[in-house]
Scaffold this active site. Structure first.
Site, short mmCIF file in Angstrom:
data_model
loop_
_atom_site.label_atom_id
_atom_site.label_comp_id
_atom_site.label_asym_id
_atom_site.label_seq_id
_atom_site.Cartn_x
_atom_site.Cartn_y
_atom_site.Cartn_z
N LYS A 176 0.89 -1.17 0.00
CA LYS A 176 0.00 0.00 0.00
C LYS A 176 0.92 1.21 0.00
CE LYS A 176 -1.87 2.95 2.05
NZ LYS A 176 -1.59 4.37 1.70
N GLU A 252 9.93 1.38 10.65
CA GLU A 252 10.96 2.40 10.46
C GLU A 252 10.24 3.73 10.51
OE1 GLU A 252 12.87 1.13 6.77
OE2 GLU A 252 14.06 -0.31 7.88
N CYS A 286 13.95 10.75 6.43
CA CYS A 286 13.86 10.49 7.87
C CYS A 286 15.20 10.69 8.56
CB CYS A 286 13.36 9.07 8.10
SG CYS A 286 14.41 7.85 7.29
N GLU A 388 9.77 16.60 15.07
CA GLU A 388 10.18 16.38 13.68
C GLU A 388 9.38 17.32 12.77
OE1 GLU A 388 8.75 12.87 11.51
OE2 GLU A 388 10.80 12.50 10.84
P1 NAD Z 1 2.60 8.56 7.24
O1 NAD Z 1 2.81 7.81 8.51
O2 NAD Z 1 1.61 9.67 7.21
O3 NAD Z 1 2.12 7.56 6.08
C1 NAD Z 1 2.87 6.41 5.73
C2 NAD Z 1 1.94 5.38 5.14
O4 NAD Z 1 1.04 4.90 6.14
C3 NAD Z 1 1.06 5.89 4.00
O5 NAD Z 1 1.01 4.89 3.00
C4 NAD Z 1 -0.29 6.07 4.67
O6 NAD Z 1 -1.37 5.97 3.79
C5 NAD Z 1 -0.29 4.91 5.65
N1 NAD Z 1 -1.16 5.06 6.81
C6 NAD Z 1 -1.51 6.19 7.48
N2 NAD Z 1 -2.32 5.90 8.52
C7 NAD Z 1 -2.50 4.55 8.52
C8 NAD Z 1 -3.24 3.64 9.34
N3 NAD Z 1 -3.95 4.07 10.40
N4 NAD Z 1 -3.18 2.33 9.04
C9 NAD Z 1 -2.47 1.89 7.99
N5 NAD Z 1 -1.76 2.69 7.18
C10 NAD Z 1 -1.77 4.01 7.44
O7 NAD Z 1 4.04 9.01 6.79
P2 NAD Z 1 4.42 9.97 5.60
O8 NAD Z 1 3.91 11.35 5.93
O9 NAD Z 1 4.00 9.32 4.32
O10 NAD Z 1 6.02 9.95 5.65
C11 NAD Z 1 6.78 10.82 6.43
C12 NAD Z 1 7.16 10.18 7.74
O11 NAD Z 1 7.81 8.94 7.51
C13 NAD Z 1 8.15 11.00 8.55
O12 NAD Z 1 7.80 10.94 9.91
C14 NAD Z 1 9.47 10.27 8.34
O13 NAD Z 1 10.43 10.47 9.35
C15 NAD Z 1 9.02 8.86 8.27
N6 NAD Z 1 9.99 8.02 7.56
C16 NAD Z 1 10.77 7.15 8.26
C17 NAD Z 1 11.73 6.36 7.61
C18 NAD Z 1 12.64 5.39 8.33
O14 NAD Z 1 13.27 4.57 7.66
N7 NAD Z 1 12.74 5.43 9.64
C19 NAD Z 1 11.84 6.46 6.24
C20 NAD Z 1 11.03 7.35 5.55
C21 NAD Z 1 10.10 8.12 6.23
C1 6OH Z 2 14.14 7.72 5.19
O1 6OH Z 2 13.52 8.64 4.70
C2 6OH Z 2 15.20 7.03 4.54
C3 6OH Z 2 15.39 5.71 4.73
C4 6OH Z 2 16.41 5.04 4.05
C5 6OH Z 2 16.48 3.70 3.98
O2 6OH Z 2 15.57 2.90 4.53
C6 6OH Z 2 17.57 3.04 3.32
O3 6OH Z 2 17.53 1.82 3.25
O4 6OH Z 2 18.49 3.71 2.83
#
Ligand code: NAD
Ligand code: 6OH
Length: 484
Positions: A176, A252, A286, A388
């Protein structure tokens, strides 16, 4: 108008409702996406279950690995299409998508194809106190159907980072992708078909989170594991849903990452490294550094040079090969980032540069751009230093001792990444091992080896992926004990 469909059991499937896929560079509608309702999500999960019992389930590691390499070939063959789709959906500069996102997608498949072929299992010769002997060894089996939920910032890179090891281990998947960036997950279906991945092994459902495809997937009783990348709060919501059926999860999540720059750093390298760590992908990684701590003797010089770098960044159309910074992902996300720019002023920050919206005098004014922004002067308890923001923004503060830098860097509920900048490698190591995070870079940032553990502490995640950590998450290990 282009239309983006769900992909279930090897076929494009139209959902009942549609939503718009918007280009963040100018606010134009790229495509209409059809949303999967609960019935379609169920159809995708059932297709994935059936595929486990088909030829995919009978193939050994060699065949699966060969197919994963063919998926990588098929991505590379469509390189320009993937780049164009990712750029249109995210607004990221074409140079970045060409250098980072699409090559990493192919590399993800190649890395896990290689790894699964050489991955060993544990074996023990056992002798018990009552003198029985046995041979214990583990065999690796797929978990079953894996639900994969991904964000919009590095859509294809993060999706394939999970799809590749899940398939390497013999699972089938229902993905998804973020509602903001549906295109490349859908395009990946073409690459799967060309690579001869059987129908039902890779399925895509489109939609939102709560009361939509995301929630329907995570609560589905026939999904055996859930892997998620996104915001920490979303992770908490998914954990609640998943708890009812006790599935393994890998999360993550977000970060509020620190960079620590010592006076003995290679100055240019550190400034350039922090410029990337703050502004790459418009700060929407992230791993980005939103808290920059600089040793007092060089703090003024450092801030001045970082300001120059920020002001030199070429902001503009993502399609221009020289563009270095594109827009934020959406109008809503821009509202969030601008609310922090406003909050920083209210909290008493000194604005070094940025803090506003750029003006272009053309269609880009309908896009979701903000200026690269640097603040100083906030207290360590200010919300802008604690929360964040996920935009092209950092706060710079001075430190005097290693202990103080460690304390400030670790004073957060997150724990994803840190970077340390010094030419004294003993100090680099000493500092790095005190960081309460999943990954610390010394004199670099976002330099990845796909075999290493990747994940976060605290609010930044649960578990590790990467290399054997991925293979172990996506496998059910069955230990076999043979009495000798
Ligand atoms: P988000 O959490 O809003 O959405 C991520 C996904 O989750 C989307 O596909 C969304 O539709 C889905 N989603 C939302 N609510 C849900 C629910 N209740 N049940 C199931 N699915 C649901 O995140 P975003 O705004 O798309 O991305 C930005 C965030 O992601 C930032 O906080 C960033 O730090 C984090 N991020 C972390 C990593 C990592 O590797 N640690 C990597 C990339 C992004
Ligand atoms: C977050 O936005 C970036 C994550 C990066 C990875 O998960 C990766 O494997 O490099």
């Amino acid at each position: 108008m282009k239309s983006i469909q769900n992909y279930i059991d090897g076929k494009s499937v139209r959902g009942a409702r549609e939503f718009a896929d918007v280009n963040p560079a100018d606010g134009s509608v790229i495509a209409q996406v059809t949303e999967a309702n609960e019935e379609l999500v169920d159809a995708a999960v059932q297709a994935a279950r059936r595929a486990l019992r088909g030829e995919w389930g009978r193939w050994g590691i060699r065949e699966r690995a060969a197919r994963l390499n063919r998926v990588a070939d098929a991505i590379e063959k469509r390189f320009d299409c993937f780049v164009a789709a990712e750029v249109a959906d995210t607004g990221k500069p074409i140079a970045l998508a060409s250098k980072l996102d699409v090559p990493r997608a192919a590399a993800n498949f190649r890395a896990f194809a290689d790894l699964i072929k050489s991955a060993g299992v544990e074996a023990f010769q056992t002798e018990t106190p009552d003198e029985k002997s046995a041979l214990n060894y583990a065999v690796r089996k797929p978990l079953g159907v894996v639900g994969i939920i991904t964000p919009w910032n590095l859509p294809l890179l993060l999706l394939t980072w999970k799809v590749a090891p899940a398939l390497a281990c013999g699972n089938t998947v229902v993905v998804k992708p973020s509602e903001e960036t549906p295109a490349t997950a859908t395009l990946l279906a073409e690459a799967m078909q060309e690579a001869g991945i059987p129908d039902g092994v890779y399925n895509v459902v489109h939609g939102f989170g709560p009361s939509s495809a995301g929630e329907f997937l995570t609560k589905h009783p026939d999904v055996n594991a859930v892997t998620f990348t996104g915001e920490s709060q979303t992770g908490a919501a998914i954990m609640k849903t998943v708890a009812a059926s006790v599935k393994p999860v890998s999360f993550e999540l977000g970060g509020k990452n620190a960079a620590i720059i010592f006076a003995d750093c290679e100055f240019e390298n550190a400034v350039n490294g922090i410029r990337d760590a703050v502004f790459l992908n418009t700060g929407q990684v992230c791993l980005c550094a939103e808290r920059v701590y600089v040793e007092r003797p060089i703090v003024e010089r450092f801030v001045e040079k970082l300001k120059q770098e920020a002001e030199r960044l070429r902001i503009g159309s993502p399609l221009e090969p020289t563009t270095e910074m594109g827009p934020l992902i959406s109008a809503q996300h821009r509202e969030k980032v601008l609310s922090y720019y406003k909050l920083a002023r209210e909290e008493g920050a000194t604005l070094v540069t940025g803090g506003d919206v750029p003006e272009f005098g053309n269609a880009l004014d309908h896009g979701f751009y903000v200026q690269p922004t640097i603040y100083t002067g906030l207290s360590e308890t200010a919300r802008c230093v604690k929360e964040e923001i996920f935009g092209p923004v950092c706060h710079v503060a001075a430190f005097d001792t290693e202990e103080e830098a460690v304390r400030m860097a670790n004073d957060t509920k997150y724990g994803l990444a840190a970077s340390i900048w010094t030419t004294d490698l003993k100090r680099g190591h000493r500092m790095a091992q005190q960081m309460n995070v999943g990954i610390t870079w010394v004199n670099c940032w976002f330099l990845r080896d796909l075999r290493t553990p990747f994940g976060g502490a605290g609010l930044s995640g649960i578990g590790r992926e990467g290399g054997m950590h991925s293979l172990n998450f996506y496998s059910e290990l069955n230990n076999i004990c043979i009495r000798l």
